[in-house]
Design an enzyme around this catalytic site. Structure first.
Site, PDB file in Angstrom:
ATOM      1  N   PHE A  11       0.511  -1.555   0.036  1.00 53.45           N
ATOM      2  CA  PHE A  11       0.041  -0.593   0.136  1.00 53.45           C
ATOM      3  C   PHE A  11       0.556   1.638  -0.059  1.00 53.45           C
ATOM      4  O   PHE A  11       0.737   1.983   0.483  1.00 53.45           O
ATOM      5  CB  PHE A  11      -1.169   0.062   1.508  1.00 53.45           C
ATOM      6  CG  PHE A  11      -2.181   0.991   0.647  1.00 53.45           C
ATOM      7  CD1 PHE A  11      -3.112   1.086  -0.149  1.00 53.45           C
ATOM      8  CD2 PHE A  11      -2.284   1.777   2.414  1.00 53.45           C
ATOM      9  CE1 PHE A  11      -4.194   1.603  -0.131  1.00 53.45           C
ATOM     10  CE2 PHE A  11      -3.908   1.850   1.939  1.00 53.45           C
ATOM     11  CZ  PHE A  11      -4.765   2.664   0.980  1.00 53.45           C
ATOM     12  N   LYS A 127       8.641  -5.114 -11.033  1.00 52.81           N
ATOM     13  CA  LYS A 127       9.587  -5.414 -12.175  1.00 52.81           C
ATOM     14  C   LYS A 127      10.425  -7.634 -11.800  1.00 52.81           C
ATOM     15  O   LYS A 127      10.823  -7.971 -12.858  1.00 52.81           O
ATOM     16  CB  LYS A 127      10.881  -5.146 -12.519  1.00 52.81           C
ATOM     17  CG  LYS A 127      10.501  -3.595 -13.758  1.00 52.81           C
ATOM     18  CD  LYS A 127      11.015  -2.446 -12.619  1.00 52.81           C
ATOM     19  CE  LYS A 127      11.595  -1.790 -11.798  1.00 52.81           C
ATOM     20  NZ  LYS A 127      11.059  -1.089 -11.143  1.00 52.81           N
ATOM     21  N   GLU A 151       2.030  -4.866 -17.169  1.00 56.00           N
ATOM     22  CA  GLU A 151       2.322  -4.103 -18.326  1.00 56.00           C
ATOM     23  C   GLU A 151       2.950  -2.643 -17.764  1.00 56.00           C
ATOM     24  O   GLU A 151       3.952  -2.410 -18.443  1.00 56.00           O
ATOM     25  CB  GLU A 151       1.569  -3.152 -18.236  1.00 56.00           C
ATOM     26  CG  GLU A 151       1.067  -1.805 -19.783  1.00 56.00           C
ATOM     27  CD  GLU A 151       1.420  -2.730 -21.110  1.00 56.00           C
ATOM     28  OE1 GLU A 151       0.796  -2.790 -21.848  1.00 56.00           O
ATOM     29  OE2 GLU A 151       2.344  -1.866 -21.243  1.00 56.00           O
ATOM     30  N   VAL A 154       7.234  -2.240 -16.889  1.00 56.05           N
ATOM     31  CA  VAL A 154       8.137  -1.499 -17.941  1.00 56.05           C
ATOM     32  C   VAL A 154       7.104   0.131 -18.363  1.00 56.05           C
ATOM     33  O   VAL A 154       6.514   0.057 -19.235  1.00 56.05           O
ATOM     34  CB  VAL A 154       8.486  -1.987 -19.168  1.00 56.05           C
ATOM     35  CG1 VAL A 154       9.167  -0.989 -20.442  1.00 56.05           C
ATOM     36  CG2 VAL A 154       9.245  -3.810 -18.883  1.00 56.05           C
ATOM     37  N   GLY A 208       9.410  11.951  -6.926  1.00 59.59           N
ATOM     38  CA  GLY A 208       8.538  10.084  -6.480  1.00 59.59           C
ATOM     39  C   GLY A 208       8.987   9.157  -7.922  1.00 59.59           C
ATOM     40  O   GLY A 208       8.171   8.343  -8.679  1.00 59.59           O
ATOM     41  N   GLU A 211      13.393   5.178  -7.069  1.00 59.49           N
ATOM     42  CA  GLU A 211      13.699   3.992  -6.716  1.00 59.49           C
ATOM     43  C   GLU A 211      13.788   3.942  -4.662  1.00 59.49           C
ATOM     44  O   GLU A 211      13.812   5.357  -4.626  1.00 59.49           O
ATOM     45  CB  GLU A 211      14.217   2.784  -7.142  1.00 59.49           C
ATOM     46  CG  GLU A 211      13.924   1.871  -7.512  1.00 59.49           C
ATOM     47  CD  GLU A 211      12.563   1.726  -8.469  1.00 59.49           C
ATOM     48  OE1 GLU A 211      12.380   0.462  -7.590  1.00 59.49           O
ATOM     49  OE2 GLU A 211      11.905   1.523  -9.573  1.00 59.49           O
ATOM     50  N   ASP A 222      17.609  -1.294 -12.362  1.00 62.38           N
ATOM     51  CA  ASP A 222      16.605  -0.980 -12.918  1.00 62.38           C
ATOM     52  C   ASP A 222      15.982  -1.361 -14.449  1.00 62.38           C
ATOM     53  O   ASP A 222      15.415  -2.111 -15.090  1.00 62.38           O
ATOM     54  CB  ASP A 222      15.747   0.495 -12.346  1.00 62.38           C
ATOM     55  CG  ASP A 222      14.867   0.873 -12.480  1.00 62.38           C
ATOM     56  OD1 ASP A 222      14.147   0.271 -11.974  1.00 62.38           O
ATOM     57  OD2 ASP A 222      13.879   1.520 -13.208  1.00 62.38           O
ATOM     58  N   LYS A 226      14.145  -4.246 -16.418  1.00 62.85           N
ATOM     59  CA  LYS A 226      13.527  -3.795 -17.867  1.00 62.85           C
ATOM     60  C   LYS A 226      13.809  -4.405 -19.346  1.00 62.85           C
ATOM     61  O   LYS A 226      13.163  -4.815 -20.516  1.00 62.85           O
ATOM     62  CB  LYS A 226      13.146  -2.115 -18.679  1.00 62.85           C
ATOM     63  CG  LYS A 226      12.060  -2.153 -16.890  1.00 62.85           C
ATOM     64  CD  LYS A 226      12.344  -0.305 -16.566  1.00 62.85           C
ATOM     65  CE  LYS A 226      11.263  -0.072 -15.114  1.00 62.85           C
ATOM     66  NZ  LYS A 226      11.934   1.530 -14.829  1.00 62.85           N
TER      67      LYS A 226
HETATM   68  N1  HSE Z   1      12.423   3.667 -10.299  1.00 67.91           N
HETATM   69  C1  HSE Z   1      11.867   4.302 -12.319  1.00 67.91           C
HETATM   70  C2  HSE Z   1      12.189   5.001 -12.827  1.00 67.91           C
HETATM   71  C3  HSE Z   1      10.177   3.957 -11.278  1.00 67.91           C
HETATM   72  O1  HSE Z   1      12.388   6.278 -12.157  1.00 67.91           O
HETATM   73  O2  HSE Z   1      12.320   5.272 -14.087  1.00 67.91           O
HETATM   74  C4  HSE Z   1      10.338   3.153 -12.445  1.00 67.91           C
HETATM   75  O3  HSE Z   1      10.502   1.372 -12.958  1.00 67.91           O
END
Ligand code: HSE
Length: 361
Positions: A11, A127, A151, A154, A208, A211, A222, A226
């Site tokens: 949440f 992911k 979805e 990525v 925001g 990560e 990250d 992807k």
């Molecule tokens: N932290 C990732 C980004 C969020 O900045 O793209 C989506 O995976």
């Protein structure tokens, strides 16, 4: 009217954004989508768990102050009880939006497995389970006649996976490359504007995009996940993440940026997967100084983009938001729509028989 009961596992920002959309925009969603959504369970490391089969008052739980837990509410507990809730609740669909674990995809992979084993569809933005376990989880879903949709794993809500699956079926895609991380792209833009790496990362966290541990964004891990997902979903080849050579953007100096700009180039963190003559895929993540003509050069801020190189169409580029809580929540909604469409198709033959014979068989 069809209704889907949801269990929100995790949440945090994305699930809360989904809950806000469901709570604030229910009438419009129902009118546009033809189904209703109700949340019947929520679990979270900080809040614990809440199970109310008649539907949770989302306005109330969204207003709970940070640091409180579900312990005092009917059906509530201060403990997350993920397994018990996922397996025992009455949800039709489990929404998995816990943190990404790039090493083994846990505990999210188990959340997905428990959901499918107990007859629930799954949508996830996580992911880890997709990059590391899509084949086994997809097979489990298929044997149970359930959906496993991801979805948002990525490019957040930008429909890149469904675009490739549904819009490019008669093409051979020879390579897929993209700007796949909003944080690093935002940071590179701010670095071009003279902001330090640390300050730019702090801004991305504030907005925001980043990560919980921004190292994954900045050092490329990250993007590596992807790229593995794109190789698997678009090129149909499983590439272990450990085989994806990965370099992030922390090594790019002020001088590198000035020098690139003087030559009309822009640094971008590019993730790519390219078919090889031997039938395999070469996948990598690295910073590249792109010339202005490159389709990815003009992609700025947290925007992401993917360029598909195809046999019949040449290069096709899709760009859109790649991060953000609402943008990622939209990916979950697009998955819910896909689940509804698949479910509607499955019941269609019976409807036809009802139409033909005038009674339910
Ligand atoms: N932290 C990732 C980004 C969020 O900045 O793209 C989506 O995976």
């Amino acid at each position: 009217m069809r209704n889907y009961d949801l269990a929100l596992i995790g949440f945090g920002g994305v699930s809360r954004a989904l809950a806000e959309i469901i709570s604030n925009d229910a009438a419009r969603l129902t009118a546009q989508l033809g189904f209703t959504l109700r949340v019947v369970a929520i679990t979270d490391l900080a809040f614990g768990s809440l199970v109310q089969p008649g539907g949770i008052d989302l306005e109330h739980v969204l207003a709970l102050p940070r640091g409180s837990d579900f312990g005092g509410l009917p059906g509530g507990s201060a403990e997350p009880n993920n397994r018990e809730v996922i397996q025992g609740c009455t949800a039709d669909i489990v929404v998995e939006a816990t943190f990404t674990n790039p090493s083994d995809g846990e505990p999210a992979a188990s959340h997905v497995r428990w959901a499918l084993e107990s007859g629930k569809h799954v949508t996830t933005t996580n992911k880890g389970p997709v990059a590391l376990h899509a084949a086994s989880l997809g097979a489990l879903a298929a044997t149970r006649g359930l959906a496993f949709e991801f979805e948002g794993s990525v490019l957040s809500g930008t429909p890149i996976l469904r675009f490739a699956q549904q819009m490019l079926p008669a093409l051979t895609v020879t390579s897929v490359e993209g700007i796949l991380n909003g944080t690093s792209n935002y940071v590179l833009g701010r670095r071009e504007a003279g902001v330090s790496l640390e300050a730019a990362i702090a801004e991305a966290q504030q907005l925001g995009y980043a990560e919980a541990d921004p190292t994954a964004d900045i050092e490329g891990s990250d993007v590596r996940l992807k790229v593995a997902i794109l190789a698997q979903q678009v090129l149909g080849v499983d590439v272990p993440t450990t085989e994806i050579v990965t370099e992030g953007i922390s090594g790019i100096t002020d001088a590198d940026i000035v020098e690139a700009a003087a030559q009309g180039l822009r640094w971008k963190l590019v993730g790519s997967a390219t078919r090889t003559a031997e039938g395999g895929v070469e996948a990598r993540v690295r910073p590249v100084a792109l010339s202005a003509e490159h389709p990815l050069a003009g992609i700025t801020g947290p925007t992401n983009a993917v360029t598909f190189t195809t046999d019949l169409l040449g290069q096709v580029t899709v760009a859109g938001p790649g991060a953000g809580r609402v943008e990622t929540a939209y990916a979950l909604i697009s998955d819910l729509v896909a689940i509804d469409r698949a479910a509607s198709q499955r019941v269609a033959p019976e409807d036809e028989l009802v139409g033909l014979f005038g009674a339910t068989l």
